[in-house]
Each structure stands twice: as structure tokens, then as C-alpha cells.
Design a protein around this motif. Structure first.
Motif, PDB file in Angstrom:
ATOM      1  N   HIS A  49       0.836  -1.202   0.000  1.00 58.40           N
ATOM      2  CA  HIS A  49       0.000   0.000   0.000  1.00 58.40           C
ATOM      3  C   HIS A  49       0.875   1.257   0.000  1.00 58.40           C
ATOM      4  CE1 HIS A  49      -4.034  -1.640   0.320  1.00 58.40           C
ATOM      5  NE2 HIS A  49      -3.633  -2.457   1.290  1.00 58.40           N
ATOM      6  N   LEU A  50       1.948   1.227   0.778  1.00 51.92           N
ATOM      7  CA  LEU A  50       2.847   2.379   0.832  1.00 51.92           C
ATOM      8  C   LEU A  50       3.511   2.636  -0.512  1.00 51.92           C
ATOM      9  CD1 LEU A  50       4.499   1.782   4.317  1.00 51.92           C
ATOM     10  CD2 LEU A  50       2.792   3.516   3.719  1.00 51.92           C
ATOM     11  N   LYS A  51       3.842   1.586  -1.237  1.00 51.42           N
ATOM     12  CA  LYS A  51       4.452   1.752  -2.555  1.00 51.42           C
ATOM     13  C   LYS A  51       3.484   2.417  -3.531  1.00 51.42           C
ATOM     14  CE  LYS A  51       7.721  -2.007  -2.113  1.00 51.42           C
ATOM     15  NZ  LYS A  51       8.073  -3.374  -2.463  1.00 51.42           N
ATOM     16  N   VAL A  52       2.212   2.052  -3.445  1.00 47.68           N
ATOM     17  CA  VAL A  52       1.196   2.674  -4.305  1.00 47.68           C
ATOM     18  C   VAL A  52       1.091   4.168  -3.982  1.00 47.68           C
ATOM     19  CG1 VAL A  52      -1.279   2.744  -4.851  1.00 47.68           C
ATOM     20  CG2 VAL A  52      -0.114   0.540  -4.643  1.00 47.68           C
ATOM     21  N   LEU A  53       1.056   4.485  -2.688  1.00 45.72           N
ATOM     22  CA  LEU A  53       0.971   5.886  -2.269  1.00 45.72           C
ATOM     23  C   LEU A  53       2.212   6.669  -2.697  1.00 45.72           C
ATOM     24  CD1 LEU A  53      -0.520   5.358   1.289  1.00 45.72           C
ATOM     25  CD2 LEU A  53      -1.686   6.389  -0.678  1.00 45.72           C
ATOM     26  N   GLU A  54       3.366   6.032  -2.616  1.00 49.72           N
ATOM     27  CA  GLU A  54       4.610   6.695  -3.017  1.00 49.72           C
ATOM     28  C   GLU A  54       4.640   6.941  -4.521  1.00 49.72           C
ATOM     29  OE1 GLU A  54       9.354   6.382  -2.149  1.00 49.72           O
ATOM     30  OE2 GLU A  54       8.245   4.516  -2.354  1.00 49.72           O
ATOM     31  N   ARG A  55       4.248   5.938  -5.308  1.00 51.54           N
ATOM     32  CA  ARG A  55       4.224   6.105  -6.768  1.00 51.54           C
ATOM     33  C   ARG A  55       3.269   7.222  -7.186  1.00 51.54           C
ATOM     34  NH1 ARG A  55       4.543   0.329  -7.110  1.00 51.54           N
ATOM     35  NH2 ARG A  55       2.294   0.261  -7.221  1.00 51.54           N
ATOM     36  N   ALA A  56       2.198   7.403  -6.409  1.00 53.11           N
ATOM     37  CA  ALA A  56       1.225   8.459  -6.708  1.00 53.11           C
ATOM     38  C   ALA A  56       1.714   9.824  -6.226  1.00 53.11           C
ATOM     39  CB  ALA A  56      -0.115   8.124  -6.061  1.00 53.11           C
ATOM     40  N   GLY A  57       2.848   9.854  -5.545  1.00 53.31           N
ATOM     41  CA  GLY A  57       3.398  11.108  -5.060  1.00 53.31           C
ATOM     42  C   GLY A  57       2.731  11.630  -3.806  1.00 53.31           C
ATOM     43  N   LEU A  58       2.019  10.764  -3.090  1.00 53.22           N
ATOM     44  CA  LEU A  58       1.287  11.191  -1.899  1.00 53.22           C
ATOM     45  C   LEU A  58       2.102  11.071  -0.618  1.00 53.22           C
ATOM     46  CD1 LEU A  58      -2.142   9.595  -2.833  1.00 53.22           C
ATOM     47  CD2 LEU A  58      -1.479  12.006  -2.992  1.00 53.22           C
ATOM     48  N   ILE A  59       3.139  10.233  -0.632  1.00 52.24           N
ATOM     49  CA  ILE A  59       4.033  10.099   0.519  1.00 52.24           C
ATOM     50  C   ILE A  59       5.464   9.981   0.017  1.00 52.24           C
ATOM     51  CG2 ILE A  59       2.288   8.953   1.964  1.00 52.24           C
ATOM     52  CD1 ILE A  59       3.926   6.326   1.546  1.00 52.24           C
ATOM     53  N   SER A  60       6.386  10.147   0.927  1.00 59.36           N
ATOM     54  CA  SER A  60       7.780   9.853   0.619  1.00 59.36           C
ATOM     55  C   SER A  60       8.306   8.955   1.736  1.00 59.36           C
ATOM     56  CB  SER A  60       8.603  11.139   0.518  1.00 59.36           C
ATOM     57  OG  SER A  60       8.603  11.811   1.749  1.00 59.36           O
ATOM     58  N   ARG A  61       9.268   8.143   1.370  1.00 61.90           N
ATOM     59  CA  ARG A  61       9.843   7.220   2.350  1.00 61.90           C
ATOM     60  C   ARG A  61      11.270   7.607   2.632  1.00 61.90           C
ATOM     61  NH1 ARG A  61       8.947   1.224   0.354  1.00 61.90           N
ATOM     62  NH2 ARG A  61       9.883   2.043  -1.537  1.00 61.90           N
ATOM     63  N   SER A  62      11.699   7.281   3.843  1.00 61.06           N
ATOM     64  CA  SER A  62      13.105   7.462   4.194  1.00 61.06           C
ATOM     65  C   SER A  62      13.569   6.213   4.922  1.00 61.06           C
ATOM     66  CB  SER A  62      13.303   8.692   5.072  1.00 61.06           C
ATOM     67  OG  SER A  62      12.736   8.480   6.345  1.00 61.06           O
ATOM     68  N   ARG A  63      14.838   5.987   4.891  1.00 61.00           N
ATOM     69  CA  ARG A  63      15.411   4.809   5.521  1.00 61.00           C
ATOM     70  C   ARG A  63      15.814   5.063   6.966  1.00 61.00           C
ATOM     71  NH1 ARG A  63      13.816   0.580   2.629  1.00 61.00           N
ATOM     72  NH2 ARG A  63      14.137   0.991   0.452  1.00 61.00           N
ATOM     73  N   ALA A  64      15.825   6.293   7.394  1.00 63.98           N
ATOM     74  CA  ALA A  64      16.236   6.633   8.759  1.00 63.98           C
ATOM     75  C   ALA A  64      15.289   5.979   9.744  1.00 63.98           C
ATOM     76  CB  ALA A  64      16.238   8.138   8.958  1.00 63.98           C
ATOM     77  N   ALA A  65      15.770   4.951  10.412  1.00 65.17           N
ATOM     78  CA  ALA A  65      14.991   4.201  11.396  1.00 65.17           C
ATOM     79  C   ALA A  65      13.722   3.609  10.793  1.00 65.17           C
ATOM     80  CB  ALA A  65      14.652   5.060  12.609  1.00 65.17           C
ATOM     81  N   GLN A  66      13.733   3.401   9.485  1.00 67.45           N
ATOM     82  CA  GLN A  66      12.614   2.817   8.777  1.00 67.45           C
ATOM     83  C   GLN A  66      11.310   3.585   8.994  1.00 67.45           C
ATOM     84  OE1 GLN A  66      12.734   0.266   6.527  1.00 67.45           O
ATOM     85  NE2 GLN A  66      14.929   0.472   6.758  1.00 67.45           N
ATOM     86  N   THR A  67      11.354   4.887   9.014  1.00 67.00           N
ATOM     87  CA  THR A  67      10.131   5.688   9.100  1.00 67.00           C
ATOM     88  C   THR A  67       9.652   6.030   7.713  1.00 67.00           C
ATOM     89  OG1 THR A  67      11.393   7.720   9.290  1.00 67.00           O
ATOM     90  CG2 THR A  67      10.669   6.696  11.355  1.00 67.00           C
ATOM     91  N   ARG A  68       8.388   6.324   7.623  1.00 67.08           N
ATOM     92  CA  ARG A  68       7.777   6.692   6.337  1.00 67.08           C
ATOM     93  C   ARG A  68       7.149   8.059   6.467  1.00 67.08           C
ATOM     94  NH1 ARG A  68      10.460   2.756   5.556  1.00 67.08           N
ATOM     95  NH2 ARG A  68       9.795   0.843   4.608  1.00 67.08           N
TER      96      ARG A  68
END
Length: 68
Positions: A49-68
Motif C-alpha cells: 500500500h505504501l508503494k502505491v501511495l509513493e508512486r502516486a506522489g502522496l508520501i515519501s519514504r526514508s530509511r532513517a529508522a525505517q520511518t515513512r
């Protein structure tokens, strides 16, 4: 077939789980496990679900402590 950005956003928002995830993220960053807690889903399902939201430009992900 590639959707335009607006169509991608509406397609991502069509799912109630993704809308609930966005509502939670509106309050601040969260880990995948924190996002999965209110749902009867596995962590990999939430990640999809997060990947879909990211592809749509609605969220961004970061690797810092695995937060989104």
C-alpha cells in the motif's frame, strides 16, 4: 499503460486502507509496523500500500529508522 499523476493519485485514494494510512501519516512520521497495527494485515501488505501511495506522489519514504 501509464496513468497521469492526477489519475494515479485518485487510484491510490480509492482504497480505504490507503486513505486510513494517509490520515495516520498526516499526524506525523510512522514506521511500517506502527502503520500496520490498526489493520489485520501483514507488514508486507502494508508495504505494498505504501508503494502505491509513493508512486502516486502522496508520501515519501526514508530509511532513517525505517520511518515513512
Amino acid at each position: 499503460m501509464r496513468l497521469d499523476p492526477l489519475s494515479q493519485a485518485f487510484a491510490a485514494l480509492a482504497d480505504p486502507t490507503r486513505r486510513a494510512i494517509l490520515a495516520r501519516l498526516a499526524t506525523g512520521e510512522a514506521t511500517v509496523n506502527e502503520l500496520a497495527q490498526p489493520f489485520d494485515m501483514t507488514q508486507p501488505s502494508i508495504s505494498k500500500h505504501l508503494k502505491v501511495l509513493e508512486r502516486a506522489g502522496l508520501i515519501s519514504r526514508s530509511r532513517a529508522a525505517q520511518t515513512r
